[in-house]
Design a protein around this motif. Structure first.
Motif, PDB file in Angstrom:
ATOM      1  N   GLN A  60     104.905  17.147   2.580  1.00  0.00           N
ATOM      2  CA  GLN A  60     105.157  16.107   1.643  1.00  0.00           C
ATOM      3  C   GLN A  60     106.825  15.535   1.543  1.00  0.00           C
ATOM      4  OE1 GLN A  60     103.088  14.416   0.076  1.00  0.00           O
ATOM      5  NE2 GLN A  60     104.834  13.086  -0.719  1.00  0.00           N
ATOM      6  N   VAL A  61     107.674  16.519   2.095  1.00  0.00           N
ATOM      7  CA  VAL A  61     109.058  16.139   2.230  1.00  0.00           C
ATOM      8  C   VAL A  61     109.012  15.321   3.639  1.00  0.00           C
ATOM      9  CG1 VAL A  61     111.169  16.961   3.206  1.00  0.00           C
ATOM     10  CG2 VAL A  61     109.953  18.394   1.165  1.00  0.00           C
ATOM     11  N   GLU A  64     107.925  11.558   2.604  1.00  0.00           N
ATOM     12  CA  GLU A  64     109.010  10.823   1.788  1.00  0.00           C
ATOM     13  C   GLU A  64     110.063  10.641   2.802  1.00  0.00           C
ATOM     14  OE1 GLU A  64     108.350   9.895  -0.932  1.00  0.00           O
ATOM     15  OE2 GLU A  64     106.270  10.603  -0.849  1.00  0.00           O
ATOM     16  N   LEU A  65     110.150  11.422   3.673  1.00  0.00           N
ATOM     17  CA  LEU A  65     111.482  11.111   4.600  1.00  0.00           C
ATOM     18  C   LEU A  65     111.119   9.844   5.450  1.00  0.00           C
ATOM     19  CD1 LEU A  65     114.288  11.837   5.964  1.00  0.00           C
ATOM     20  CD2 LEU A  65     112.892  13.232   7.328  1.00  0.00           C
ATOM     21  N   ILE A  66     109.833   9.948   5.880  1.00  0.00           N
ATOM     22  CA  ILE A  66     109.666   8.928   6.807  1.00  0.00           C
ATOM     23  C   ILE A  66     109.401   7.622   5.978  1.00  0.00           C
ATOM     24  CG2 ILE A  66     107.576   7.891   8.405  1.00  0.00           C
ATOM     25  CD1 ILE A  66     107.052  10.722   9.166  1.00  0.00           C
ATOM     26  N   SER A  87     119.095  10.556  18.142  1.00  0.00           N
ATOM     27  CA  SER A  87     118.828   9.789  17.267  1.00  0.00           C
ATOM     28  C   SER A  87     119.940   9.076  16.709  1.00  0.00           C
ATOM     29  CB  SER A  87     118.114  10.479  15.890  1.00  0.00           C
ATOM     30  OG  SER A  87     118.122   9.562  14.822  1.00  0.00           O
ATOM     31  N   GLN A  88     119.696   7.697  16.469  1.00  0.00           N
ATOM     32  CA  GLN A  88     120.965   7.017  15.918  1.00  0.00           C
ATOM     33  C   GLN A  88     121.093   7.283  14.566  1.00  0.00           C
ATOM     34  OE1 GLN A  88     118.680   5.798  18.244  1.00  0.00           O
ATOM     35  NE2 GLN A  88     119.938   5.107  19.955  1.00  0.00           N
ATOM     36  N   GLU A  89     120.236   7.717  13.597  1.00  0.00           N
ATOM     37  CA  GLU A  89     120.253   7.811  12.333  1.00  0.00           C
ATOM     38  C   GLU A  89     120.103   9.139  11.906  1.00  0.00           C
ATOM     39  OE1 GLU A  89     118.575   4.948   9.888  1.00  0.00           O
ATOM     40  OE2 GLU A  89     119.622   3.126  10.674  1.00  0.00           O
ATOM     41  N   ILE A  90     118.594   9.519  11.702  1.00  0.00           N
ATOM     42  CA  ILE A  90     118.460  10.872  11.300  1.00  0.00           C
ATOM     43  C   ILE A  90     117.544  11.690  12.209  1.00  0.00           C
ATOM     44  CG2 ILE A  90     116.955  11.869   9.183  1.00  0.00           C
ATOM     45  CD1 ILE A  90     119.027  10.122   8.312  1.00  0.00           C
ATOM     46  N   LEU A  91     118.138  12.740  12.403  1.00  0.00           N
ATOM     47  CA  LEU A  91     117.251  13.848  13.289  1.00  0.00           C
ATOM     48  C   LEU A  91     116.853  14.936  12.406  1.00  0.00           C
ATOM     49  CD1 LEU A  91     117.131  14.734  16.339  1.00  0.00           C
ATOM     50  CD2 LEU A  91     119.302  16.227  15.957  1.00  0.00           C
ATOM     51  N   VAL A  92     115.562  15.206  12.930  1.00  0.00           N
ATOM     52  CA  VAL A  92     114.758  16.110  12.022  1.00  0.00           C
ATOM     53  C   VAL A  92     114.324  17.304  12.852  1.00  0.00           C
ATOM     54  CG1 VAL A  92     112.597  16.540  10.953  1.00  0.00           C
ATOM     55  CG2 VAL A  92     113.611  14.381  10.576  1.00  0.00           C
ATOM     56  N   SER A  93     114.548  18.330  12.566  1.00  0.00           N
ATOM     57  CA  SER A  93     114.271  19.687  13.177  1.00  0.00           C
ATOM     58  C   SER A  93     112.865  20.395  12.238  1.00  0.00           C
ATOM     59  CB  SER A  93     115.480  20.780  13.183  1.00  0.00           C
ATOM     60  OG  SER A  93     114.513  21.919  13.465  1.00  0.00           O
ATOM     61  N   LEU A  94     111.687  20.582  13.040  1.00  0.00           N
ATOM     62  CA  LEU A  94     110.551  21.302  12.205  1.00  0.00           C
ATOM     63  C   LEU A  94     110.874  22.645  12.389  1.00  0.00           C
ATOM     64  CD1 LEU A  94     107.647  19.067  13.678  1.00  0.00           C
ATOM     65  CD2 LEU A  94     109.115  18.815  11.418  1.00  0.00           C
ATOM     66  N   ASP A  95     112.084  23.381  12.381  1.00  0.00           N
ATOM     67  CA  ASP A  95     112.211  24.648  12.808  1.00  0.00           C
ATOM     68  C   ASP A  95     111.620  25.269  11.371  1.00  0.00           C
ATOM     69  OD1 ASP A  95     112.720  24.932  15.421  1.00  0.00           O
ATOM     70  OD2 ASP A  95     114.914  25.511  15.088  1.00  0.00           O
ATOM     71  N   ASP A  96     112.046  24.547  10.481  1.00  0.00           N
ATOM     72  CA  ASP A  96     111.682  25.339   9.073  1.00  0.00           C
ATOM     73  C   ASP A  96     110.265  24.828   8.420  1.00  0.00           C
ATOM     74  OD1 ASP A  96     113.925  26.871   8.757  1.00  0.00           O
ATOM     75  OD2 ASP A  96     115.109  25.348   7.480  1.00  0.00           O
ATOM     76  N   TYR A  97     109.555  24.030   9.480  1.00  0.00           N
ATOM     77  CA  TYR A  97     107.953  23.729   9.189  1.00  0.00           C
ATOM     78  C   TYR A  97     107.354  24.301   9.928  1.00  0.00           C
ATOM     79  CZ  TYR A  97     104.010  21.317   7.459  1.00  0.00           C
ATOM     80  OH  TYR A  97     102.743  20.958   7.191  1.00  0.00           O
ATOM     81  N   LEU A 168      94.244  17.779  15.083  1.00  0.00           N
ATOM     82  CA  LEU A 168      95.746  17.876  14.705  1.00  0.00           C
ATOM     83  C   LEU A 168      95.929  16.946  13.341  1.00  0.00           C
ATOM     84  CD1 LEU A 168      97.006  15.007  15.728  1.00  0.00           C
ATOM     85  CD2 LEU A 168      97.383  16.335  17.910  1.00  0.00           C
ATOM     86  N   LYS A 169      97.164  17.138  12.838  1.00  0.00           N
ATOM     87  CA  LYS A 169      97.517  15.929  11.491  1.00  0.00           C
ATOM     88  C   LYS A 169      98.501  15.246  12.183  1.00  0.00           C
ATOM     89  CE  LYS A 169      96.061  18.000   7.311  1.00  0.00           C
ATOM     90  NZ  LYS A 169      96.632  18.537   5.980  1.00  0.00           N
ATOM     91  N   LEU A 170      98.749  14.122  12.030  1.00  0.00           N
ATOM     92  CA  LEU A 170      99.930  13.291  12.183  1.00  0.00           C
ATOM     93  C   LEU A 170     100.338  12.260  11.125  1.00  0.00           C
ATOM     94  CD1 LEU A 170     100.498  11.761  15.610  1.00  0.00           C
ATOM     95  CD2 LEU A 170     100.373  10.093  13.757  1.00  0.00           C
ATOM     96  N   ILE A 171     101.598  12.393  11.005  1.00  0.00           N
ATOM     97  CA  ILE A 171     102.265  11.296   9.928  1.00  0.00           C
ATOM     98  C   ILE A 171     102.794  10.364  10.677  1.00  0.00           C
ATOM     99  CG2 ILE A 171     103.732  11.373   7.956  1.00  0.00           C
ATOM    100  CD1 ILE A 171     103.845  14.476   8.034  1.00  0.00           C
ATOM    101  N   ASP A 172     102.335   9.077  10.247  1.00  0.00           N
ATOM    102  CA  ASP A 172     102.601   7.872  10.944  1.00  0.00           C
ATOM    103  C   ASP A 172     103.741   7.210  10.236  1.00  0.00           C
ATOM    104  OD1 ASP A 172     101.628   6.332   9.032  1.00  0.00           O
ATOM    105  OD2 ASP A 172     100.053   5.493  10.147  1.00  0.00           O
ATOM    106  N   GLY A 173     104.438   6.317  10.915  1.00  0.00           N
ATOM    107  CA  GLY A 173     105.539   5.350  10.270  1.00  0.00           C
ATOM    108  C   GLY A 173     105.441   4.855   9.152  1.00  0.00           C
ATOM    109  N   ASN A 174     103.933   4.725   8.846  1.00  0.00           N
ATOM    110  CA  ASN A 174     103.899   4.175   7.262  1.00  0.00           C
ATOM    111  C   ASN A 174     103.945   5.291   6.132  1.00  0.00           C
ATOM    112  OD1 ASN A 174     103.108   1.551   8.156  1.00  0.00           O
ATOM    113  ND2 ASN A 174     101.345   2.447   9.146  1.00  0.00           N
ATOM    114  N   GLY A 175     104.047   6.462   6.613  1.00  0.00           N
ATOM    115  CA  GLY A 175     104.080   7.713   5.823  1.00  0.00           C
ATOM    116  C   GLY A 175     102.551   8.135   5.573  1.00  0.00           C
ATOM    117  N   GLU A 176     101.502   7.825   6.329  1.00  0.00           N
ATOM    118  CA  GLU A 176     100.230   8.261   5.975  1.00  0.00           C
ATOM    119  C   GLU A 176      99.862   9.382   6.918  1.00  0.00           C
ATOM    120  OE1 GLU A 176      97.925   4.761   7.020  1.00  0.00           O
ATOM    121  OE2 GLU A 176      98.815   3.718   5.274  1.00  0.00           O
ATOM    122  N   VAL A 177      99.075  10.449   6.311  1.00  0.00           N
ATOM    123  CA  VAL A 177      98.712  11.508   7.178  1.00  0.00           C
ATOM    124  C   VAL A 177      97.499  11.277   7.835  1.00  0.00           C
ATOM    125  CG1 VAL A 177      98.242  13.894   7.141  1.00  0.00           C
ATOM    126  CG2 VAL A 177     100.265  12.992   5.646  1.00  0.00           C
TER     127      VAL A 177
END
Length: 475
Positions: A60-61, A64-66, A87-97, A168-177
């Protein structure tokens, strides 16, 4: 410059091996990470400070981020050879996910979060008496990252990690899973799509009963291997070749499933073998290359090289953790063109050697037809993968620039997770044709605001060109 580049490769390789050895394999120094707000990839070549660095812990985080950012890129382990993770703005690491979501012993399946490293997925499978049916040569990547770059191995009937994915699950640029399987077009766009259609947040893996693999490393003449290649592929589950400049010999690596018992001290012997390989490439290979002696002694060195024969747990046989500091430019050609094309790129290296090139080897692997990707380099044909592996020191850029020109001349398909400096949308459209158009249509539908774009993906896909004013604005 050559001297400092030589020392950098040699010392970094040595430190990595020592750190891994004294921690009994628990720590790998040459891995991508963010420290003090600064990202570096595994080879320490890409180093920058994103405006914001985020490590989400729930799906969910991530959603919401996307939904609330303008630009975002995600990295798994930073085991990359290009600017795709910048990344020019936000860089996300999935290490904690990361970690196990559920398991189904009866179906031999487990579901893991996208940030789970491949080595940790292996451990989760082993806990259930399971294994991957086969693996590529490295286990540092996250499961999401390894699928997003369509990482391959080598084999007569097996070629890609994606073959072990049920869904697999994928979260797209609309924030949809989205939940999708191999027959879905979004699945095919995600595999090898370098994150352009979304973030892979969950993967269901199909395991097999854990098994041992017989690993053999032998030196043969290149002429004999070329003559017997079909027979070698038929007789072995998995086969790869190491070709060398100025040499008539090559290394033949084979892996076969076996019921034999594991070799005594097999893991230690494999660690020593791969460490010696890495140290030899870093200290001796580069020294011979830069002193001009490689042309003279190459055949002699490889002609007396000793082989190896070990029975290991399958993942230990397929994977190696220790590498020398290097760069990779990789591409595929039709299987029938294997040796003709290999000779052209080795010949190019030999022609340019007088310019002061670093040490290089040419790894050749084989995959069957891949039908789970739209723009992966192994798509829709039996393929040979040719990987130009150069020490990460002075001169490799000269060779790679010429090699990329040759790749385009023969219309080979580049691996988008490797060195990739001059390929662009026009070239990818030419080599992938209708499937590239389908990929772009899916990217437009699932990321209409180009949230996952950066300069690298914009060059490749022609979407979401970053403007200076935009890069400097707040999300």
């Amino acid at each position: 410059m050559r001297f400092f580049g030589y020392l950098r490769v040699a010392l970094f390789t040595t430190v990595n091996i020592v750190a891994n050895g004294v921690t009994l394999g628990r720590y790998v120094w040459l891995e991508g990470r963010v420290k003090g707000g600064v990202f570096t990839n595994w080879a320490r070549r890409f180093r920058y400070g994103p405006r914001k660095f985020v490590k989400p812990t729930t799906e969910q985080v991530i959603v919401e981020l996307i939904k609330n950012v303008r630009r975002v890129r995600v990295f798994g382990s930073g085991h990359s050879f290009n600017a795709g993770v910048v990344s020019q703005e936000i860089l996300v690491s999935l290490d904690d996910y990361s970690g196990l979501i559920w398991k189904d012993p009866d179906k031999r399946q487990i579901a893991v979060k996208g940030g789970t490293r491949v080595r940790d997925v292996i451990a989760l499978l082993l806990d259930e008496g399971l294994a991957f049916s086969a693996l590529p040569s490295h286990d540092a990547q996250s499961i999401a990252g390894i699928l997003s770059t369509d990482v391959h191995g080598t084999g007569r009937e097996w070629g890609f990690v994606s073959e072990s994915v049920v869904r697999l699950k994928l979260i797209d640029g609309n924030g949809e899973v989205h939940e999708c399987g191999p027959s879905d077009d979004l699945f095919e766009a995600a595999i090898g799509g370098i994150g352009a259609v979304g973030v892979i947040s969950e993967v269901v893996i199909q395991g097999v009963e854990r098994f041992n693999a017989e690993q053999k490393v032998q030196t043969k003449t290149l002429a004999s291997v070329e003559k017997d290649l079909d027979r070698l592929l038929q007789r072995n589950d998995h086969l790869s070749l190491y070709l060398f400049p100025f040499a008539d010999e090559c290394r033949v690596n084979t892996w076969n499933r076996t019921d034999k018992k594991q070799s005594p001290l097999g893991d230690l012997r494999e660690f020593v073998r791969t460490s010696v390989d890495a140290l030899g490439a870093a200290w001796i290979g580069n020294l011979l290359a830069y002193t001009g002696l490689l042309r003279t002694v190459s055949s002699l060195v490889y002609g007396v090289e000793h082989g190896s024969h070990l029975i290991l747990e399958s993942n230990k046989a397929f994977n190696r953790t220790i590498y020398h500091l290097h760069q990779e430019l990789e591409f595929t050609v039709p299987f029938e063109d294997t040796f003709e094309v290999s000779r052209r790129f080795i010949g190019l290296y030999e022609e340019m050697y007088h310019l002061g090139l670093p040490y290089a080897i040419f790894e050749v692997r084989f995959t069957p037809k891949q039908e789970r990707t739209l723009i992966g380099a192994g798509r829709d044909r039996r393929s040979t993968w040719i990987d130009l592996v150069c020490n990460d020191s002075h001169g490799f850029e000269k060779y790679y620039a010429a090699a990329e020109d040759l790749v385009k001349e023969i219309e080979a398909r580049p691996h988008l997770g490797k060195f990739c400096e001059t390929f662009d949308q026009e070239y990818l459209a030419r080599i992938h044709q209708d499937t590239f158009t389908e990929f772009l249509n899916l990217a437009e539908r699932h990321d209409p605001e180009s949230k996952f774009a950066n300069d690298f993906t914009s060059r490749l896909f022609g979407r979401g060109t970053i403007r200076t004013s935009e890069a400097g604005s707040q999300p």
